[in-house]
Design a protein around this motif. Sequence first.
Motif, PDB file in Angstrom:
ATOM      1  N   SER A  68       0.840  -1.198   0.000  1.00  0.00           N
ATOM      2  CA  SER A  68       0.000   0.000   0.000  1.00  0.00           C
ATOM      3  C   SER A  68       0.875   1.248   0.000  1.00  0.00           C
ATOM      4  CB  SER A  68      -0.913   0.006   1.229  1.00  0.00           C
ATOM      5  OG  SER A  68      -1.403   1.311   1.435  1.00  0.00           O
ATOM      6  N   LEU A  69       0.918   1.918  -1.142  1.00  0.00           N
ATOM      7  CA  LEU A  69       1.715   3.131  -1.289  1.00  0.00           C
ATOM      8  C   LEU A  69       1.223   4.213  -0.328  1.00  0.00           C
ATOM      9  CD1 LEU A  69       4.026   4.097  -3.185  1.00  0.00           C
ATOM     10  CD2 LEU A  69       2.280   5.247  -4.534  1.00  0.00           C
ATOM     11  N   ALA A  70      -0.105   4.262  -0.120  1.00  0.00           N
ATOM     12  CA  ALA A  70      -0.705   5.268   0.765  1.00  0.00           C
ATOM     13  C   ALA A  70      -0.124   5.157   2.168  1.00  0.00           C
ATOM     14  CB  ALA A  70      -2.220   5.088   0.799  1.00  0.00           C
ATOM     15  N   ILE A  71      -0.064   3.937   2.682  1.00  0.00           N
ATOM     16  CA  ILE A  71       0.454   3.716   4.040  1.00  0.00           C
ATOM     17  C   ILE A  71       1.936   4.064   4.104  1.00  0.00           C
ATOM     18  CG2 ILE A  71       0.885   1.938   5.804  1.00  0.00           C
ATOM     19  CD1 ILE A  71      -1.752   0.655   5.056  1.00  0.00           C
ATOM     20  N   MET A  72       2.672   3.706   3.063  1.00  0.00           N
ATOM     21  CA  MET A  72       4.111   4.016   3.038  1.00  0.00           C
ATOM     22  C   MET A  72       4.353   5.524   3.065  1.00  0.00           C
ATOM     23  SD  MET A  72       5.808   1.267   0.395  1.00  0.00           S
ATOM     24  CE  MET A  72       4.495   0.471  -0.514  1.00  0.00           C
ATOM     25  N   ILE A  73       3.690   6.257   2.182  1.00  0.00           N
ATOM     26  CA  ILE A  73       3.900   7.708   2.083  1.00  0.00           C
ATOM     27  C   ILE A  73       3.468   8.418   3.365  1.00  0.00           C
ATOM     28  CG2 ILE A  73       3.180   9.814   0.872  1.00  0.00           C
ATOM     29  CD1 ILE A  73       2.963   8.138  -1.692  1.00  0.00           C
ATOM     30  N   ALA A  74       2.264   8.093   3.847  1.00  0.00           N
ATOM     31  CA  ALA A  74       1.726   8.766   5.029  1.00  0.00           C
ATOM     32  C   ALA A  74       2.648   8.590   6.227  1.00  0.00           C
ATOM     33  CB  ALA A  74       0.339   8.226   5.355  1.00  0.00           C
ATOM     34  N   ASN A  75       3.155   7.384   6.403  1.00  0.00           N
ATOM     35  CA  ASN A  75       3.968   7.119   7.583  1.00  0.00           C
ATOM     36  C   ASN A  75       5.385   7.656   7.465  1.00  0.00           C
ATOM     37  OD1 ASN A  75       2.291   5.596   9.651  1.00  0.00           O
ATOM     38  ND2 ASN A  75       1.741   4.602   7.736  1.00  0.00           N
ATOM     39  N   THR A  76       5.887   7.758   6.243  1.00  0.00           N
ATOM     40  CA  THR A  76       7.194   8.399   6.049  1.00  0.00           C
ATOM     41  C   THR A  76       7.102   9.860   6.500  1.00  0.00           C
ATOM     42  OG1 THR A  76       7.641   6.992   4.145  1.00  0.00           O
ATOM     43  CG2 THR A  76       8.970   8.983   4.350  1.00  0.00           C
ATOM     44  N   PHE A  77       6.071  10.543   6.031  1.00  0.00           N
ATOM     45  CA  PHE A  77       5.876  11.947   6.403  1.00  0.00           C
ATOM     46  C   PHE A  77       5.638  12.065   7.914  1.00  0.00           C
ATOM     47  CE2 PHE A  77       3.420  15.871   6.906  1.00  0.00           C
ATOM     48  CZ  PHE A  77       4.202  16.756   6.180  1.00  0.00           C
ATOM     49  N   GLY A  78       4.848  11.141   8.458  1.00  0.00           N
ATOM     50  CA  GLY A  78       4.534  11.148   9.895  1.00  0.00           C
ATOM     51  C   GLY A  78       5.779  10.988  10.749  1.00  0.00           C
ATOM     52  N   VAL A  79       6.648  10.064  10.368  1.00  0.00           N
ATOM     53  CA  VAL A  79       7.898   9.848  11.123  1.00  0.00           C
ATOM     54  C   VAL A  79       8.745  11.117  11.086  1.00  0.00           C
ATOM     55  CG1 VAL A  79      10.087   8.580  11.154  1.00  0.00           C
ATOM     56  CG2 VAL A  79       7.961   7.334  10.854  1.00  0.00           C
ATOM     57  N   CYS A  80       8.840  11.744   9.909  1.00  0.00           N
ATOM     58  CA  CYS A  80       9.607  12.986   9.776  1.00  0.00           C
ATOM     59  C   CYS A  80       9.063  14.067  10.719  1.00  0.00           C
ATOM     60  CB  CYS A  80       9.570  13.501   8.335  1.00  0.00           C
ATOM     61  SG  CYS A  80      10.448  12.430   7.193  1.00  0.00           S
ATOM     62  N   CYS A  81       7.739  14.221  10.748  1.00  0.00           N
ATOM     63  CA  CYS A  81       7.111  15.223  11.614  1.00  0.00           C
ATOM     64  C   CYS A  81       7.442  14.939  13.083  1.00  0.00           C
ATOM     65  CB  CYS A  81       5.597  15.234  11.425  1.00  0.00           C
ATOM     66  SG  CYS A  81       5.079  16.016   9.903  1.00  0.00           S
ATOM     67  N   CYS A  82       7.377  13.684  13.474  1.00  0.00           N
ATOM     68  CA  CYS A  82       7.672  13.304  14.859  1.00  0.00           C
ATOM     69  C   CYS A  82       9.112  13.644  15.219  1.00  0.00           C
ATOM     70  CB  CYS A  82       7.425  11.812  15.077  1.00  0.00           C
ATOM     71  SG  CYS A  82       5.685  11.402  15.120  1.00  0.00           S
ATOM     72  N   LEU A  83      10.031  13.351  14.314  1.00  0.00           N
ATOM     73  CA  LEU A  83      11.449  13.617  14.584  1.00  0.00           C
ATOM     74  C   LEU A  83      11.698  15.127  14.683  1.00  0.00           C
ATOM     75  CD1 LEU A  83      13.170  10.908  12.325  1.00  0.00           C
ATOM     76  CD2 LEU A  83      12.532  10.761  14.739  1.00  0.00           C
ATOM     77  N   VAL A  84      11.030  15.905  13.824  1.00  0.00           N
ATOM     78  CA  VAL A  84      11.163  17.364  13.890  1.00  0.00           C
ATOM     79  C   VAL A  84      10.608  17.866  15.226  1.00  0.00           C
ATOM     80  CG1 VAL A  84      10.372  19.552  12.892  1.00  0.00           C
ATOM     81  CG2 VAL A  84      11.127  17.708  11.391  1.00  0.00           C
TER      82      VAL A  84
END
Lengths: 85, 85
Positions: free
Chosen positions: B60-76
């Motif tokens: 699921s590309l949707a799950i991959m993209i959403a969570n990549t962005f989510g992890v980045c936001c969390c780290l920031v």
Amino acid sequence: MDPLLELFGLIAGAITSMGFVPQLIRGHRTKKLDDVSYYMPMILAVGMTLWFIYGVLIDSLAIMIANTFGVCCCLVLIAMKKAYT
Amino acid sequence: MDPLLELFGLIAGAITSMGFVPQLIRGHRTKKLDDVSYYMPMILAVGMTLWFIYGVLIDSLAIMIANTFGVCCCLVLIAMKKAYT
């Protein structure tokens, strides 16, 4: 869906759902949520509701359970911030 | 996966990912993230990484993209809280 895959999703869902718990505990303890944006739990609740529907559509119990818990946490966070402001 | 279903997931993912943006903006503006728990973005980053792997496994590309962005936001968010404390 493959039960092992579903279990993996359930673990992932359990962890992301648990993520909000320390925030709720901290808010409850300090009675302060001033630095928490209202928009964060609001937007997340909408998004997680859509993820729940996505879980229904692709028949993933893990996605359904995780997002149900997540939406509940977001609503509690909104209510707590409202109460403490 | 059905393209329409994937589109629905992408919309859900875009909304949940956007959820962290107001928190980052608020933190940047007020330079205060005292009321935000460290554990929240930390646990969420771990969970979202597992969701990313789940997305890879179920293709699921949707799950991959959403969570990549989510992890980045969390780290920031973690870095910002660290910087403002």
